[in-house]
Design a protein around this motif. Structure first.
Motif, PDB file in Angstrom:
ATOM      1  N   SER A 102       0.840  -1.193   0.000  1.00 54.76           N
ATOM      2  CA  SER A 102       0.000   0.000   0.000  1.00 54.76           C
ATOM      3  C   SER A 102       0.876   1.244   0.000  1.00 54.76           C
ATOM      4  CB  SER A 102      -0.892   0.038   1.250  1.00 54.76           C
ATOM      5  OG  SER A 102      -2.084  -0.661   1.007  1.00 54.76           O
ATOM      6  N   LEU A 103       0.345   2.292  -0.600  1.00 54.38           N
ATOM      7  CA  LEU A 103       1.045   3.583  -0.645  1.00 54.38           C
ATOM      8  C   LEU A 103       0.273   4.628   0.142  1.00 54.38           C
ATOM      9  CD1 LEU A 103       3.098   5.697  -1.799  1.00 54.38           C
ATOM     10  CD2 LEU A 103       1.551   5.909  -3.768  1.00 54.38           C
ATOM     11  N   LEU A 104       0.929   5.213   1.137  1.00 52.17           N
ATOM     12  CA  LEU A 104       0.339   6.314   1.928  1.00 52.17           C
ATOM     13  C   LEU A 104       1.069   7.600   1.581  1.00 52.17           C
ATOM     14  CD1 LEU A 104       0.158   4.383   5.260  1.00 52.17           C
ATOM     15  CD2 LEU A 104      -1.773   5.719   4.386  1.00 52.17           C
TER      16      LEU A 104
ATOM     17  N   ALA D 428      -3.296 -10.252 -10.732  1.00 54.77           N
ATOM     18  CA  ALA D 428      -3.473 -11.478  -9.933  1.00 54.77           C
ATOM     19  C   ALA D 428      -3.465 -11.175  -8.436  1.00 54.77           C
ATOM     20  CB  ALA D 428      -2.385 -12.501 -10.293  1.00 54.77           C
ATOM     21  N   GLY D 429      -4.151 -10.101  -8.065  1.00 50.88           N
ATOM     22  CA  GLY D 429      -4.326  -9.794  -6.657  1.00 50.88           C
ATOM     23  C   GLY D 429      -3.150  -9.091  -6.003  1.00 50.88           C
ATOM     24  N   GLU D 430      -2.090  -8.777  -6.769  1.00 46.99           N
ATOM     25  CA  GLU D 430      -0.932  -8.080  -6.210  1.00 46.99           C
ATOM     26  C   GLU D 430      -0.846  -6.666  -6.781  1.00 46.99           C
ATOM     27  OE1 GLU D 430       2.015  -9.133  -4.315  1.00 46.99           O
ATOM     28  OE2 GLU D 430       0.825 -10.842  -3.649  1.00 46.99           O
ATOM     29  N   ARG D 431      -0.402  -5.736  -5.928  1.00 46.97           N
ATOM     30  CA  ARG D 431      -0.188  -4.352  -6.376  1.00 46.97           C
ATOM     31  C   ARG D 431       1.220  -4.174  -6.910  1.00 46.97           C
ATOM     32  NH1 ARG D 431      -2.080  -3.077  -1.408  1.00 46.97           N
ATOM     33  NH2 ARG D 431      -4.254  -2.428  -1.487  1.00 46.97           N
ATOM     34  N   TYR D 432       1.333  -3.395  -7.968  1.00 46.80           N
ATOM     35  CA  TYR D 432       2.652  -3.077  -8.519  1.00 46.80           C
ATOM     36  C   TYR D 432       2.742  -1.580  -8.767  1.00 46.80           C
ATOM     37  CZ  TYR D 432       2.928  -8.077  -9.043  1.00 46.80           C
ATOM     38  OH  TYR D 432       2.947  -9.422  -8.777  1.00 46.80           O
TER      39      TYR D 432
END
Lengths: 119, 90, 336, 509
Positions: A102-104, D428-432
């Motif tokens: 996550s990015l804050l 696929a459910g991951e953030r990049y």
């Protein structure tokens, strides 16, 4: 879209949460102070209270900046993964929507960096 | 003919004065810019290096493939044969 | 410009790069060959798998069945890096050019009986395609091999083979008066003539070998070990007997090159067989298989040039090759 | 009968080259062509006639050996003389060598990678013409790697940060930028590799590294580096021509190739441009005496040369790279943002940064009138003040990295140089996360490739880099702590340089 390969081409993501020994990776960025060149990355336990970020983590990173001591945290605004966000210092980060990678981003009104340069 | 520039960049060597002089003589529109250790030559449309011109100025038989010892960059499509070396946009 | 500085102030802080100091066990000056080859290939933390080979990492020891504790054991006895290699080849090719010029000026091929001139065109010029195959195979060793020592030397070897193919083509031009017909005829022979089909099949089969180290043995030890002595020693002797003095002159480049490359090929095989019994068994198996196939492929060519003496010539070449291979640690007979 | 050979005819360069190369290959029949050449079909590129390939340089091995041997004799004469005469004393300033450190750590390994992979391409394309050009390039690239090592070997004896460049290349955070770039290229199919390296990198972009930077090396008294640089670049002009020829050949073979190639141009322009951002810092900040600014080099070698090139390619339906406009917008800020990154993390780098002096700041202000005084001078001034009071700024936390280019996310919005640019995607459910639309556009069509990215910061967090503490990681890098890293001011090589220069004055008196 999909990659064009000669055969089956699927690999587990190298940065899946499971690879971080119980931590999640969280990125934090102080807007308007680009002498800190980029957002910072931290491996954090999801049950860590948000308040610890403010009291323990960020001062050691940003404390050298002349604006740091002037921050009025009540005026600061936040986004979490692009959406407006109001952190609850008492609750665990994982319990308020902060997930792996996550990015804050946070803005500190009135503080525009040295000489107003956003640095 | 197109007026977009082609360009050659040459390393400064003992032979480059003769090469540059030949290029200037054969390409009246060529513009020469000098930098530390290098010379950039820009010319609208086409730039040609003639074996004969270079040989005359060097006082020896110069072969077109010797360009490979001098040239460090180019911009344009290349054409090379026994007697000339040219870069051009079509 | 020379600038004087008090000499005690300019003591070196170190003598070589860290990887070499660790290999040497001390910080001592390294040779240019050592600096230019040791540990050059990346080994760790590759980012992506190849789209064209998802089963392997970019550089992967598993592309061969040969196992080495240290892939930098394959020192090249010639200590070639690019500079020494290219200067060595420039010297060889300048001699070769002078020889070809002499052949042309003196009309040395004109002195050969026409039948034998035809024979030369038949057996020598199509070999440019064999060398092109050898070029492809060494490029693959350079591409898929592990460790810069062996792959850089394979890269040089590949370029050498292109040079040989082109040199053989120039001999063709010397034979046909610079028209290029001899090259067309040679290609037709390579594609269709019965006496070449064994060799062409051998080359094409080698192009699809899986294991790059097997390919090394196949091409540089077995196939070359049969074909080169046959063409450049045995056929040449035969030609000399028919007045073809142009042959040793025209092919001197090949002779110089064979003496040079042999040092490298022999060293690689010797080091790989000495590493382990498992390696030795693998290399020996590959050697025997490719030696037999090369001998079988060469037989029609030998018969075409040497007629009934062909079989004996091949047998002698194979016997000599076995002697060499045995010296390098190869078991030349199964179950020996 | 003793018929003489027909009369000799002098062959032209073109004819001789055609005879000596083109006929060498044949269509195999004992093994299927698709088995002999397994890799040149899967990318979807259609080739109907390999013989339509035109060789711009008609080089056969005999000429190649002679020309290259001549280059090598000249180059090694300079290298030997430079070492014997302690040429390092002729440098303008030892700070300059930090750019050379980055070169050895980050560029030399790429030359090596190019060597290996051009051998792959030279083996695996069906056409003889491009294979001959590719294999000459393969050994040229080995030449570049080896001549760079041999030249810089002398600097390694007297200066820090050079000593374990190969070990570092596989590990150090900022070296994963060039490493991932080139590994991306070599893991692609052969045609994409050629568009990536021969066209986008060699033809469109490497001038920016090798031409003005090398001229700068000469200007700063580094006769060794300019000699290997320009000697390599003389091969490079052959490689550039190959790149342009590959491009035109593929475009002319089949219209269906055009959109595939356009996508590769868009991708590899951006990949290469991001990699070269390191060069912008070398030019604007690391050369004590300057030849031209990054912005000027960009104008000369991209806007002018690239402009003419893409105008020429328009007839095939090719347009300029998708994000070239962003690169042009970034030209007045790129070097400053990159210098900022390395100033922040000099304690984790195997080269030094430093506080920029006033004369240099004034030069930057003159070259960047719209941005420097307003945005960057204040931060350089702040850092200098902090350093003067013994509080040299180092960033204590690790940076967020772009998944694609792997550079810390320090680049700003195309239309707002005060706000960091954040882009992201989910797969696929991951953030990049990405530093730019350009880097996101590289990921999105091929996510299965980039989920494998070995991102140094995440690898440290996962425990794969020697330990959790900074010192553990630096030891795993084989970095000499307190010697290779930290500010130039007060570093061992700074003190040594001052001693040398003092000695030089004494000797002169």
């Amino acid at each position: 879209m999909s990659v064009t390969a000669i055969g089956d081409y699927r690999f587990a993501p190298r940065d899946a949460q499971a690879n971080f020994h119980g931590n999640i990776v969280v990125y934090l960025h102080w807007e308007g102070h680009n002498s800190f060149c980029a957002a910072l990355a931290f491996p954090l336990p999801p049950d860590m209270p948000f308040g610890a970020i403010l009291s323990d983590l960020l001062p050691t990173c940003y404390g050298s900046h002349p604006d740091w001591a002037k921050i009025d945290w009540n005026a600061a605004t936040w986004t979490l993964d692009g959406a407006p966000f109001t952190p609850d210092p008492a609750r665990a980060i994982g319990a308020q929507g902060i997930g792996h990678k996550s990015l804050l981003r946070f803005w500190t009104p009135g503080l525009d960096g040295v000489g107003g340069s956003r640095s | 003919m197109t007026t977009r520039d082609v360009s050659l960049t040459l390393n400064v060597t003992p032979e480059s004065p003769a090469l540059v002089a030949a290029i200037e003589a054969d390409n009246p529109q060529a513009r020469i810019s000098r930098f530390p250790s290098m010379i950039k030559i820009d010319c609208p449309g086409r730039l040609v290096v003639h074996r004969q011109s270079v040989s005359e100025r060097l006082g020896r038989e110069w072969e077109v493939q010797e360009m490979q010892l001098q040239m460090i960059s180019l911009s344009g499509n290349l054409d090379e044969d026994d007697d000339f070396f040219a870069v051009a946009w079509r | 410009m020379t600038i004087e500085i008090q000499s005690e102030a300019i003591t070196p802080r170190r003598h070589t790069f860290g990887n070499l100091a660790r290999r040497f066990g001390e910080d001592r000056p390294a040779s240019r060959y050592e600096e230019a080859t040791a540990d050059l290939q990346p080994t760790d933390n590759f980012h992506y798998r190849p789209l064209w080979d998802p089963a392997h990492a970019i550089f992967d020891q598993d592309r061969t069945a040969i196992r080495m504790a240290d892939w930098y054991a394959f020192a090249d006895p010639r200590q070639f890096y690019y500079g020494t290699w290219t200067i060595s080849r420039a010297g060889m090719i300048q001699t070769a050019e002078r020889n070809l010029k002499l052949i042309g000026q003196r009309g040395l091929f004109d002195a050969v009986a026409p039948v034998w001139r035809q024979t030369i065109a038949d057996y020598l010029i199509p070999l440019r395609h064999y060398e092109w195959g050898a070029n492809m195979n060494n490029l693959r060793i350079c591409d898929e091999g592990y460790g810069t020592q062996i792959t850089s030397a394979a890269g040089f070897c590949a370029a050498d083979r292109l040079g040989l193919a082109q040199h053989i083509s120039l001999i063709g031009l010397a034979l046909d008066g610079g028209q290029g017909d001899s090259l067309d005829t040679a290609k037709t022979a390579w594609l269709d003539a019965a006496h070449w089909q064994g060799v062409r099949r051998l080359v094409e089969d080698s192009l699809v070998v899986d294991d790059w180290f097997e390919l090394f043995v196949a091409q540089n030890l077995a196939m070359d070990g049969v074909l080169h002595p046959l063409v450049f020693d045995r056929f040449e002797e035969e030609g000399m007997a028919r007045g073809a003095v142009a042959l040793p002159l025209g092919c001197a480049f090949v002779a110089d090159w064979r003496a040079d490359i042999g040092k490298w090929v022999d060293a690689i095989i010797r080091i790989a067989t000495a590493e382990s019994e498992a390696n030795r068994a693998l290399l020996s198996g590959w050697y025997r298989a490719w030696r037999d196939r090369a001998a079988e492929a060469a037989a029609p060519l030998a018969a075409h040039v040497l007629d009934t003496d062909g079989a004996a010539a091949c047998a002698q070449i194979v016997a000599d090759l076995d002697t060499l291979a045995a010296r390098l640690g190869i078991e030349t007979e199964a179950g020996a | 009968m003793n018929a003489p050979t027909p009369p000799r005819r002098k062959l032209s360069l073109k004819q001789r080259h055609a005879l000596l190369t083109r006929g060498l290959g044949w269509d195999t029949t004992y093994q299927p062509m698709d088995k002999v050449f397994p890799y040149d079909r899967f990318e979807g590129i259609r080739i109907h006639d390999w013989d339509a390939w035109e060789d711009p340089f008609r080089l056969t091995m005999d000429s190649y050996w002679k020309i290259q041997a001549e280059k090598e004799r000249k180059l090694y004469a300079v290298i030997d003389s430079f070492a014997q005469n302690n040429g390092q004393f002729g440098l303008t300033d030892a700070r300059y060598l930090n750019a050379v450190k980055l070169f050895l750590q980050g560029v030399t390994p790429l030359e090596y990678m190019a060597h290996r992979h051009f051998a792959h391409v030279a083996r695996h394309l069906r056409g003889v013409g491009p294979r001959v050009a590719a294999q000459m390039q393969s050994i040229d690239e080995l030449r570049h790697a080896q001549t760079q090592i041999h030249t810089i070997s002398h600097y390694n004896k007297y200066f820090d940060g050079f000593h374990d460049w190969r070990h570092m290349y596989d590990r150090v955070w900022y070296l994963s930028v060039p490493k991932s770039f080139f590994e991306d290229a070599v893991t692609a199919g052969p045609f994409e590799f050629l568009i990536a390296v021969s066209f986008a990198f060699e033809y469109v972009l490497t001038n920016l590294l090798f031409v003005p930077f090398m001229s700068g090396a000469a200007y700063n008294g580094d006769l060794a580096t300019v000699t290997f640089g320009f000697s390599a670049q003389s091969d490079e002009s052959r490689h550039m021509t190959f790149g342009l020829e590959v491009m035109k050949f593929l475009l002319e073979q089949d219209e269906a190739n055009v959109p595939i190639i356009q996508r590769w141009i868009d991708k590899w322009f951006w990949r290469g441009y991001r990699l070269l951002s390191l060069v912008s810092m070398m030019m604007d900040y690391m050369l004590p005496k300057k030849v031209m600014s990054w912005a000027e080099a960009w104008e000369m070698y991209y806007e002018e040369s690239g402009g003419a090139l893409f105008a020429d390619l328009a007839r095939y339906g090719i347009r300029p790279p998708k994000h070239a406009g962003v690169a042009t917008k970034e030209k007045t800020r790129l070097s400053h943002e990159v210098w900022c990154i390395f100033y922040n993390y000099t304690h984790a780098a195997a080269f030094h940064t430093w506080d920029v002096d006033t004369e240099h700041k004034d030069w930057l202000a003159q070259k960047y009138p719209d941005t420097f005084d307003r945005l960057y001078r204040p931060r350089l001034d702040l850092w200098a003040e902090q350093a003067a009071s013994g509080q040299r700024f180092y960033n204590n936390a690790l940076p967020q990295l772009c998944t694609t280019c792997q550079i810390p996310m320090g680049f700003t919005e195309p239309d707002d140089p005060t706000t960091i640019c954040f882009r992201n995607t989910e797969f696929a459910g991951e953030r990049y996360h990405f530093c730019s639309d350009g880097c996101k556009d590289v990921f999105d069509p091929e996510p299965q490739k980039y989920v494998q990215s070995w991102l140094p910061v995440h690898q440290i967090f996962q425990g794969h880099c020697g330990g959790a503490g900074m010192e553990d990681v630096l030891r795993w890098y084989n970095l000499n702590v307190g010697v290779d890293n930290m500010d130039y001011a007060g570093s061992p090589e700074h003190r040594q340089w001052v001693d040398w220069m003092r000695g030089r004055r004494i000797a002169a008196e």
